[in-house]
Design an enzyme around this catalytic site. Structure first.
Site, PDB file in Angstrom:
ATOM      1  N   GLU A   1      17.070  15.634 -32.644  1.00 20.91           N
ATOM      2  CA  GLU A   1      17.070  17.089 -32.838  1.00 20.91           C
ATOM      3  C   GLU A   1      16.944  17.428 -34.322  1.00 20.91           C
ATOM      4  OE1 GLU A   1      16.581  18.456 -30.124  1.00 20.91           O
ATOM      5  OE2 GLU A   1      17.310  16.805 -28.877  1.00 20.91           O
TER       6      GLU A   1
ATOM      7  N   GLY B   1      19.283  17.058 -22.717  1.00 19.52           N
ATOM      8  CA  GLY B   1      20.130  16.372 -23.698  1.00 19.52           C
ATOM      9  C   GLY B   1      20.588  17.280 -24.819  1.00 19.52           C
ATOM     10  N   ALA B   2      19.646  17.933 -25.461  1.00 16.09           N
ATOM     11  CA  ALA B   2      19.978  18.783 -26.601  1.00 16.09           C
ATOM     12  C   ALA B   2      18.763  19.619 -26.971  1.00 16.09           C
ATOM     13  CB  ALA B   2      20.404  17.934 -27.797  1.00 16.09           C
TER      14      ALA B   2
ATOM     15  N   GLU C   1      16.701  21.764 -30.277  1.00 12.28           N
ATOM     16  CA  GLU C   1      16.547  21.794 -31.736  1.00 12.28           C
ATOM     17  C   GLU C   1      16.436  23.198 -32.331  1.00 12.28           C
ATOM     18  OE1 GLU C   1      14.161  20.708 -29.527  1.00 12.28           O
ATOM     19  OE2 GLU C   1      12.154  21.308 -30.180  1.00 12.28           O
ATOM     20  N   ASN C   2      17.048  24.230 -31.755  1.00 15.18           N
ATOM     21  CA  ASN C   2      16.997  25.578 -32.312  1.00 15.18           C
ATOM     22  C   ASN C   2      17.191  25.545 -33.829  1.00 15.18           C
ATOM     23  OD1 ASN C   2      17.297  26.470 -29.463  1.00 15.18           O
ATOM     24  ND2 ASN C   2      19.367  25.696 -29.776  1.00 15.18           N
TER      25      ASN C   2
ATOM     26  N   GLU D   1      13.889  27.129 -24.938  1.00 16.63           N
ATOM     27  CA  GLU D   1      12.720  26.308 -24.649  1.00 16.63           C
ATOM     28  C   GLU D   1      12.722  25.976 -23.160  1.00 16.63           C
ATOM     29  OE1 GLU D   1      12.390  22.560 -26.695  1.00 16.63           O
ATOM     30  OE2 GLU D   1      10.338  22.305 -26.073  1.00 16.63           O
TER      31      GLU D   1
HETATM   32  N1  TRP Z   1      13.241  20.220 -27.035  1.00 14.89           N
HETATM   33  C1  TRP Z   1      14.346  19.545 -26.417  1.00 14.89           C
HETATM   34  C2  TRP Z   1      14.308  18.131 -26.963  1.00 14.89           C
HETATM   35  O1  TRP Z   1      14.763  17.865 -28.010  1.00 14.89           O
HETATM   36  C3  TRP Z   1      14.223  19.504 -24.921  1.00 14.89           C
HETATM   37  C4  TRP Z   1      14.989  20.520 -24.159  1.00 14.89           C
HETATM   38  C5  TRP Z   1      16.281  20.806 -24.285  1.00 14.89           C
HETATM   39  C6  TRP Z   1      14.528  21.315 -23.104  1.00 14.89           C
HETATM   40  N2  TRP Z   1      16.634  21.753 -23.339  1.00 14.89           N
HETATM   41  C7  TRP Z   1      15.586  22.054 -22.618  1.00 14.89           C
HETATM   42  C8  TRP Z   1      13.306  21.471 -22.503  1.00 14.89           C
HETATM   43  C9  TRP Z   1      15.457  22.933 -21.557  1.00 14.89           C
HETATM   44  C10 TRP Z   1      13.174  22.335 -21.456  1.00 14.89           C
HETATM   45  C11 TRP Z   1      14.238  23.068 -20.986  1.00 14.89           C
HETATM   46  O2  TRP Z   1      13.741  17.260 -26.445  1.00 14.89           O
HETATM   47 ZN    ZN Z   2      12.658  16.766 -28.551  1.00 13.81          ZN
END
Ligand code: TRP
Ligand code: ZN
Length: 884
Positions: free
Chosen positions: A302, A265-266, A268-269, A125
């Site tokens: 996540e 931070g993390a 959600e794959n 992402e």
């Molecule tokens: N979707 C992730 C979240 O839970 C955000 C995220 C994690 C992200 N790593 C990233 C967005 C790298 C952009 C690039 O919020």
């Molecule tokens: Zn998120």
């Protein structure tokens, strides 16, 4: 030249994809220097779109082969896209096979496939999948994935991807393989793989319907003793989503993997969440209460994405808040529900609002202001913002307020009934909540409510009360406005839910209710009163607005002492403090050292501190003065050093005036039994920590060394990181001579604990400036053997703690802070543009700075902007900052 440069993407330009990709079979031969990726897709033309070439995204890939239905084909490479023109006619699926290689070891951007501590991780992402293979890398293209991983068995014993493990075995030359099938279709940004030497904590759980699930938390060998809290948080998340929203875990296996090199931070794959170690690893010796509570939130966040984000995903990246705003709202509710008692829920709410007001309100007022659903971007990574996340969550919260808690749960059910398995828009979400609650004010004012998604800027809500003793009528005149933001000159009225109550002079509640403001101006009347009431407005922070009401001190003291709404009690205390801070900041004839706080304020703080009815956590929030960045936002012209000096002077006064109260508070809250991160005991530790800081501050002026000595003792004896770090911070913040040896000792104790070293770096880079000493400290820290720019957590711990977290030290009259900032932005941009662009935002509010800071800041930004070959990430931030 960089690839794919400088194209602004507009929301209005959305077009459905010309092709669909139904299935993807990926085979990886993992090698740090050169990883081979075979990608076999089933592709078909989208019957709803006129015929056109297939354009696949790809970045930093070496293309070796393209086959269509097993045959070689002609292709072009244009602007980091692979263009295929001679594809089979008609709408039948065809096979497309693409063979590429990439270099994970050289990937310092940490987007796509990269190496960290000799393990492989991915981050896709928003647009990282294109750095792994050529693809339609957009969230509305959803495919079924089958993934085969091959790697050296000794070096990479664990091979993970999304979904279920269907096959594994040995290969020649000491290699092995694992094959994973994800039963759910997903967009490419949810793809993940992990390979390396990892160990895991496992937990089997039974869902309500009796189905078994396997939960796993993977970490590096040696970190297993820090995974219990993450696992507990994960189990609590699964239970909560079932109980509150009837959303079950839809996978046999749910994995979390921690990596120390991570941009955010993390992530959600699907079925394979990848986390920054900061949000997984905790034991009482290395993690603070704040770390524990962040882990709970992020694990929840996540996990909740599995429904809000993964089962229903975004049509395009402008809809990012569809998943992020909603999921932040869900994780906030989760933490509140786990906190239990009403007062603990209020504490969580106050913390969330504090983030919104210190980070999102400035964003909304600055050059990067954008609606919750943005209209354009140059680099989507720049729009993972507090506006999309935190303001987005507030917008969802207002929906819940307008339809009620049950109504909101009904709306969520309808949302999944309609959109499960699809890529949709923010409009679709609001529509579902409204349709499930046709009688609600949300449904009645639906189009107007949606302005929260389309209009940027923080609305101001003005309120003025008038009491007529003859008729006994109290009238409250309300009006709303919103300042222009870049590209949006005119704003139309918002739908603003206002939770309110009226108190009499003794603090008794006269009436309570909810008003939904929709017009630019409205007047509410309350008959049957005998005297002017005290209004408690926007209870629980019922809308993300600035409330302008000219409260008198008497009114605020009444609210602070008696309001039935704990949020507004806290808010009254903050207003009392803010008014005083602003008065002193504006009155330049008085030096900060000579500032005197009034008796009434000090006594009110003493009463709160000594109360036997209030929780320690709540007291700690009330007795913490508003942040410097929050105070800065209340001023038209900002002198960060003066703000810092005044706030510090106020703290020192509170320290002295309440000296014996702080001493009592420290002693009374120091014994907490066996360590537990629950709300009550962490609140007690927080208050003891605040007390110790004030006791050391008081010692500064008295020269007394009793309390610094006690702080050092506490630092040495502490049985958990919260107490230990608070004691260390008390010494460092008060600038006591004992700080140096404590810091040295702390480093020696934790030299092998990366996350603790981050705290050690951050504390020093964020310490109060005394005569300009911090910038040299920061430069020294960068020369420390443990410092590296390549690790985002470490870079943030020094550079961001100084540039973004320490305004009093950063905004130096000699502009050396700004020069340092521009050097770091430029340097980081060649390593990791996403992180560099975050740092670039440290000067967002430069236009508000007092001269000569303003001119110097402008120059520093211009210096960055003048650099050729900037990333899109940094270029977007600095060019917006310089635009007028
Ligand atoms: N979707 C992730 C979240 O839970 C955000 C995220 C994690 C992200 N790593 C990233 C967005 C790298 C952009 C690039 O919020
Ligand atoms: Zn998120």
């Amino acid at each position: 030249m960089r690839e794919g440069q400088s194209k602004v993407i507009l929301r209005a330009d959305y077009q459905p994809p010309a092709y669909w990709i139904d299935t993807v079979e990926l085979a990886f031969d993992l090698d740090p220097g050169k990883t081979r990726v075979l990608n076999r897709m089933k592709v078909r033309r989208n019957p709803d779109v006129t015929a056109q070439p297939l354009r696949l995204d790809g970045e930093e890939l070496n293309l070796a082969r393209v086959l269509v239905n097993g045959q070689g084909t002609s292709f072009k490479l244009e602007d980091s896209q692979l263009v295929l023109e001679n594809l089979p006619e008609g709408h039948e699926p065809f096979d497309l096979e693409i063979f590429t290689t990439c270099a994970p070891a050289k990937n310092t951007k940490l987007m796509g496939l990269y190496v960290s501590n000799d393990s492989f991780f991915t981050q896709c992402e928003a647009e990282g999948f294109r750095r792994i293979t050529y693809f339609l890398d957009r969230p509305d293209v959803m495919a079924s994935y089958t993934v085969t991983l091959r790697a050296d068995k000794a070096r990479y014993p664990v091979l993970l991807s999304n979904g279920n493990l269907v096959e594994q075995g040995a290969l020649e030359d000491g290699r092995h393989f694992a094959k994973w099938v994800d039963p759910f279709r997903k967009p490419s940004y949810l793809f993940a793989l992990v390979a390396g030497q990892l160990v895991c904590r496992e937990q089997r759980i039974a869902a309500r319907n009796g189905k078994e699930h396997l939960l796993q938390v993977y970490v590096r060998p040696g970190d297993l003793d820090k995974t219990e809290h993450a696992m507990n948080s994960l189990m609590a998340s699964v239970a909560w989503d079932e109980a509150r929203f009837k959303l079950p875990l839809d996978l046999e296996r749910f994995m979390i993997v921690a990596t120390s090199d991570f941009n955010m931070g993390a992530m959600e794959n699907k079925g394979l969440n990848i986390f920054n170690t900061k949000y997984v690893l905790a034991n009482q010796a290395t993690a603070t209460d704040t770390d524990y509570s962040n882990i709970e939130s992020v694990v929840g966040h996540e996990y909740f994405h599995n429904w809000t984000g993964n089962r229903v995903t975004c049509r395009d990246w402008f809809q990012l808040s569809l998943k992020e705003g909603l999921t932040v709202f869900r994780d906030q509710e989760f933490s509140q529900d786990l906190a239990g008692a009403d007062s603990a829920r209020a504490v969580k709410r106050i913390e969330d609002v504090r983030v919104l007001r210190t980070a999102q309100f400035p964003e909304d007022a600055g050059p990067m202001a954008h609606p919750v659903r943005p209209d354009q971007y140059l680099e989507i990574n720049n729009f993972y913002t507090v506006t999309v996340y935190e303001k987005g969550a507030e917008v969802v919260r207002m929906m819940q307020t307008l339809v009620g808690r049950e109504g909101f749960a009904k709306g969520m059910s309808l949302y999944f009934e309609r959109h499960d398995g699809h890529a949709v828009t923010c409009d679709d979400f609001v529509q579902a909540i409204a349709d499930a609650n046709p009688e609600s004010p949300l449904a009645q004012k639906l189009d107007q409510f949606k302005r929260w998604y389309s209009q940027a800027g923080t609305p101001r809500l003005k309120a003025a009360g008038h009491f007529d003793p003859v008729s006994g009528i109290y009238s409250l005149a309300l009006s709303q406005s919103c300042a222009p933001t870049p590209g949006q000159a005119e704003k139309l009225p918002f739908v603003i839910p206002i939770a309110l109550g009226l108190l009499d002079a003794n603090g008794n509640e006269l009436t309570t209710g909810m008003h939904v403001l929709t017009d630019a101006t409205e007047t509410l009347t309350f008959p049957g009163l005998t005297a002017a009431p005290v209004p408690s407005l926007l209870r629980g922070f019922s809308a993300p607005v600035v409330l302008d009401y000219l409260y008198t001190d008497t009114e605020l003291l009444t609210l602070l002492a008696h309001d039935a709404d704990p949020f507004n009690r806290w808010e009254a205390g903050q207003r009392l403090a803010t008014q005083r801070a602003l008065g002193h900041i504006r009155n330049e004839s008085v030096a900060p050292a000579d500032i005197r706080l009034d008796h009434a304020f000090i006594e009110a703080m003493r009463v709160i501190l000594r109360s036997d009815k209030l929780d320690a956590a709540f007291k700690e929030l009330v007795l913490t003065l508003p942040a410097e960045t929050y105070i800065a936002e209340q001023l038209d012209v900002v002198d960060p050093q003066r703000i810092h000096a005044v706030r510090e002077a106020m703290r020192e006064q509170l320290a002295q005036a309440l000296f014996s109260d702080w001493a009592w508070a420290f002693e009374a809250h120091s014994e907490n039994g066996a360590y537990s991160p629950d709300a009550v005991s962490s609140g007690r530790r927080a208050l003891a920590g605040l007390a110790l800081t004030h006791l050391c501050l008081a010692a500064r002026s008295s020269g007394d060394s009793v309390w610094p000595g006690k702080a050092l003792q506490r630092f040495k004896d502490a049985s958990n990181m919260t107490d230990r770090f608070n004691a260390l911070a008390a010494l460092v913040t008060s600038g006591h001579a004992l700080a140096a040896q404590a810091l040295q000792r702390f480093h020696a104790m934790f030299k092998d604990e990366a996350l603790v070293l981050d705290k050690w770096f951050a504390l020093q880079a964020g310490a109060p400036d005394r005569g300009g000493n911090i910038l040299p400290v920061v430069k020294q820290l960068m020369n420390h053997a443990d410092f590296t720019l390549r690790n985002p957590n470490r870079a943030r711990s020094v550079i961001f703690s100084y540039c973004s977290g320490n305004p009093g030290a950063f905004h130096r009259a000699d502009a050396a802070g700004y020069v340092y900032w521009s050097d770091r932005v430029i340097e980081l941009d060649t390593v990791n543009p996403q992180v560099a662009a975050r740092l670039a935002r440290a000067l967002d509010r430069w236009k508000k700075l007092a001269e000569p800071l303003r001119g110097a800041a402008r120059e520093a930004i211009a210096r960055v902007a003048a650099k050729p070959d900037l990333s899109n990430d940094v270029r977007e931030v600095v060019s917006r900052a310089l635009a007028d």
